[in-house]
Design an enzyme around this catalytic site. Sequence first.
Site, PDB file in Angstrom:
ATOM      1  N   GLY A  71       0.795  -1.215   0.000  1.00 44.33           N
ATOM      2  CA  GLY A  71       0.000   0.000   0.000  1.00 44.33           C
ATOM      3  C   GLY A  71       0.827   1.265   0.000  1.00 44.33           C
ATOM      4  O   GLY A  71       0.337   2.330   0.372  1.00 44.33           O
ATOM      5  N   TRP A  74      -0.464   4.216  -2.278  1.00 47.34           N
ATOM      6  CA  TRP A  74      -1.712   4.711  -1.703  1.00 47.34           C
ATOM      7  C   TRP A  74      -1.438   5.588  -0.487  1.00 47.34           C
ATOM      8  O   TRP A  74      -1.904   6.717  -0.387  1.00 47.34           O
ATOM      9  CB  TRP A  74      -2.577   3.513  -1.325  1.00 47.34           C
ATOM     10  CG  TRP A  74      -3.927   3.838  -0.769  1.00 47.34           C
ATOM     11  CD1 TRP A  74      -4.635   5.003  -0.901  1.00 47.34           C
ATOM     12  CD2 TRP A  74      -4.752   2.959  -0.008  1.00 47.34           C
ATOM     13  NE1 TRP A  74      -5.839   4.907  -0.264  1.00 47.34           N
ATOM     14  CE2 TRP A  74      -5.942   3.669   0.291  1.00 47.34           C
ATOM     15  CE3 TRP A  74      -4.611   1.648   0.449  1.00 47.34           C
ATOM     16  CZ2 TRP A  74      -6.976   3.092   1.036  1.00 47.34           C
ATOM     17  CZ3 TRP A  74      -5.642   1.081   1.176  1.00 47.34           C
ATOM     18  CH2 TRP A  74      -6.809   1.789   1.468  1.00 47.34           C
ATOM     19  N   LYS A 156       9.641   8.427   0.956  1.00 56.16           N
ATOM     20  CA  LYS A 156       9.212   7.031   0.811  1.00 56.16           C
ATOM     21  C   LYS A 156      10.419   6.115   0.754  1.00 56.16           C
ATOM     22  O   LYS A 156      11.441   6.443   0.141  1.00 56.16           O
ATOM     23  CB  LYS A 156       8.405   6.882  -0.478  1.00 56.16           C
ATOM     24  CG  LYS A 156       8.263   5.441  -1.000  1.00 56.16           C
ATOM     25  CD  LYS A 156       7.643   5.437  -2.375  1.00 56.16           C
ATOM     26  CE  LYS A 156       7.701   4.037  -2.991  1.00 56.16           C
ATOM     27  NZ  LYS A 156       7.037   3.981  -4.314  1.00 56.16           N
ATOM     28  N   HIS A 158      11.288   1.543   0.825  1.00 53.60           N
ATOM     29  CA  HIS A 158      10.986   0.137   1.116  1.00 53.60           C
ATOM     30  C   HIS A 158      12.072  -0.491   1.990  1.00 53.60           C
ATOM     31  O   HIS A 158      11.993  -1.683   2.302  1.00 53.60           O
ATOM     32  CB  HIS A 158      10.888  -0.665  -0.180  1.00 53.60           C
ATOM     33  CG  HIS A 158       9.681  -0.360  -1.012  1.00 53.60           C
ATOM     34  ND1 HIS A 158       8.423  -0.270  -0.485  1.00 53.60           N
ATOM     35  CD2 HIS A 158       9.564  -0.131  -2.351  1.00 53.60           C
ATOM     36  CE1 HIS A 158       7.564  -0.003  -1.461  1.00 53.60           C
ATOM     37  NE2 HIS A 158       8.231   0.086  -2.589  1.00 53.60           N
ATOM     38  N   SER A 187       0.479  -9.644  -5.241  1.00 56.67           N
ATOM     39  CA  SER A 187       0.676  -8.313  -5.801  1.00 56.67           C
ATOM     40  C   SER A 187       2.120  -8.085  -6.243  1.00 56.67           C
ATOM     41  O   SER A 187       2.375  -7.512  -7.312  1.00 56.67           O
ATOM     42  CB  SER A 187       0.267  -7.247  -4.770  1.00 56.67           C
ATOM     43  OG  SER A 187       0.343  -5.957  -5.312  1.00 56.67           O
ATOM     44  N   TYR A 242      -2.864  -2.145   5.983  1.00 57.26           N
ATOM     45  CA  TYR A 242      -3.540  -1.915   4.699  1.00 57.26           C
ATOM     46  C   TYR A 242      -5.012  -2.274   4.788  1.00 57.26           C
ATOM     47  O   TYR A 242      -5.883  -1.521   4.329  1.00 57.26           O
ATOM     48  CB  TYR A 242      -2.834  -2.777   3.643  1.00 57.26           C
ATOM     49  CG  TYR A 242      -3.395  -2.699   2.246  1.00 57.26           C
ATOM     50  CD1 TYR A 242      -2.829  -1.856   1.298  1.00 57.26           C
ATOM     51  CD2 TYR A 242      -4.464  -3.504   1.848  1.00 57.26           C
ATOM     52  CE1 TYR A 242      -3.317  -1.800  -0.002  1.00 57.26           C
ATOM     53  CE2 TYR A 242      -4.968  -3.447   0.562  1.00 57.26           C
ATOM     54  CZ  TYR A 242      -4.392  -2.594  -0.361  1.00 57.26           C
ATOM     55  OH  TYR A 242      -4.876  -2.546  -1.645  1.00 57.26           O
ATOM     56  N   THR A 276      -8.002   9.991  -2.685  1.00 57.16           N
ATOM     57  CA  THR A 276      -7.055   8.870  -2.622  1.00 57.16           C
ATOM     58  C   THR A 276      -7.750   7.514  -2.736  1.00 57.16           C
ATOM     59  O   THR A 276      -7.141   6.484  -2.439  1.00 57.16           O
ATOM     60  CB  THR A 276      -6.230   8.925  -1.325  1.00 57.16           C
ATOM     61  OG1 THR A 276      -7.108   8.784  -0.196  1.00 57.16           O
ATOM     62  CG2 THR A 276      -5.462  10.229  -1.226  1.00 57.16           C
ATOM     63  N   MET A 281      -7.258   7.238  -7.931  1.00 54.93           N
ATOM     64  CA  MET A 281      -5.810   7.142  -8.151  1.00 54.93           C
ATOM     65  C   MET A 281      -5.501   6.396  -9.445  1.00 54.93           C
ATOM     66  O   MET A 281      -4.580   6.755 -10.184  1.00 54.93           O
ATOM     67  CB  MET A 281      -5.136   6.486  -6.956  1.00 54.93           C
ATOM     68  CG  MET A 281      -5.098   7.361  -5.719  1.00 54.93           C
ATOM     69  SD  MET A 281      -4.108   6.669  -4.374  1.00 54.93           S
ATOM     70  CE  MET A 281      -2.474   6.633  -5.099  1.00 54.93           C
ATOM     71  N   LYS A 311      -6.029  -4.143  -8.786  1.00 49.91           N
ATOM     72  CA  LYS A 311      -7.281  -4.350  -8.071  1.00 49.91           C
ATOM     73  C   LYS A 311      -7.306  -3.641  -6.725  1.00 49.91           C
ATOM     74  O   LYS A 311      -8.313  -3.054  -6.346  1.00 49.91           O
ATOM     75  CB  LYS A 311      -7.537  -5.854  -7.852  1.00 49.91           C
ATOM     76  CG  LYS A 311      -7.851  -6.630  -9.121  1.00 49.91           C
ATOM     77  CD  LYS A 311      -8.210  -8.078  -8.793  1.00 49.91           C
ATOM     78  CE  LYS A 311      -8.580  -8.845 -10.054  1.00 49.91           C
ATOM     79  NZ  LYS A 311      -8.949 -10.254  -9.736  1.00 49.91           N
TER      80      LYS A 311
END
Length: 348
Positions: A71, A74, A156, A158, A187, A242, A276, A281, A311
């Site tokens: 997520g 998002w 941001k 990871h 995903s 999420y 959002t 988005m 999705k």
Amino acid sequence: MKLASGHEVTPLEGEELARQERDWTGYTEGMVRLHPGSWVFPAPFTDYADRIYNFEVKPSDVMVVTWPKCGTTWVQEVVWTMRNNPNLDHPQAALPVNARVPFLEFDMLMRSKKLTPPGPDHPIMQGFNKLCPGKNPADGIFVQIGEATPAPRTLKSHLPLSLLPPALVNVGKVVYVARNPKDVVVSFCHHSRIFKNHNYVGSFEDFVKYFIDGDLVYGPYWQHVKEAWEKKDNPNVHFLFYEDLKENNIEELKRLDDFLGTKLTQEQLNNVARHTSFPQMKARDSVLGGGDMEAVFNMEIVNKDGGFFRKGEVGDWKGKYTPELEAKMDDWIKTRLSDLGIGFKYTL
């Protein structure tokens, strides 16, 4: 080789490297593993790791941290909108979200020979030259954009917390997002197949094995979550699921509002929720912003199975696993995650 974080770097070699090169044809510069933690990265990460670890954190910084496909896009859009655009009138809101929220370690993924390096007229380089005049792109385009972005910065990554600046959770704020691992695998497998800089060509069964063994880029999912979960009581860390954001959107936005100190009105919270939402988005294409999709994506797979915004559902994993693979995932979840006491939601 030892990094500023204290991690030892070991190149992948032999059969382990051969397997990665067979299944991941986008990682063209070699692969490394970092200890402790057994984190796996494309080799170019080591060129930027110390600069990221030594990144100067400001009190107004908020960093969205996730393992991939939990997520991230998002929530970075949510956080940026709450902090900068609650009235939906900010002039930069039409820019791709990654242009507004620097992705600190993205250079390591841009070094793939599957991608054409951005030229001087590319929006990335135009943004870099504007924010970082006279700087050398070889020192990291994205980390330097992050350094030069005016406060208040939303960032941001990871990366696990152990590879991020030590001051992050004491000086700035972290919004950490976790997602149930069964949906994460589905995903991330799709993501890895459509992006040329990953270019995963193996089977879903093999992808599950990579995940369980901790051999995907960004390393062991459980370890990543564990590092953040252990800091969930730090007042500068907001641990977000999420599934909760999907199920109880306004309530979770209110909690995030309290954490960020944005003091939004109900009307502004409703603006954020609407702006959002997944359909909006997806319609805005807020990652590439109308960029050259064929340069980045495997369009054959995108046209067949969907693109970046596919999705966004909870429970999409159902029907994707064979009974044997699901049993392996269940065993892994019991072994690796049960001690954390996290009650992931696998359906809503």
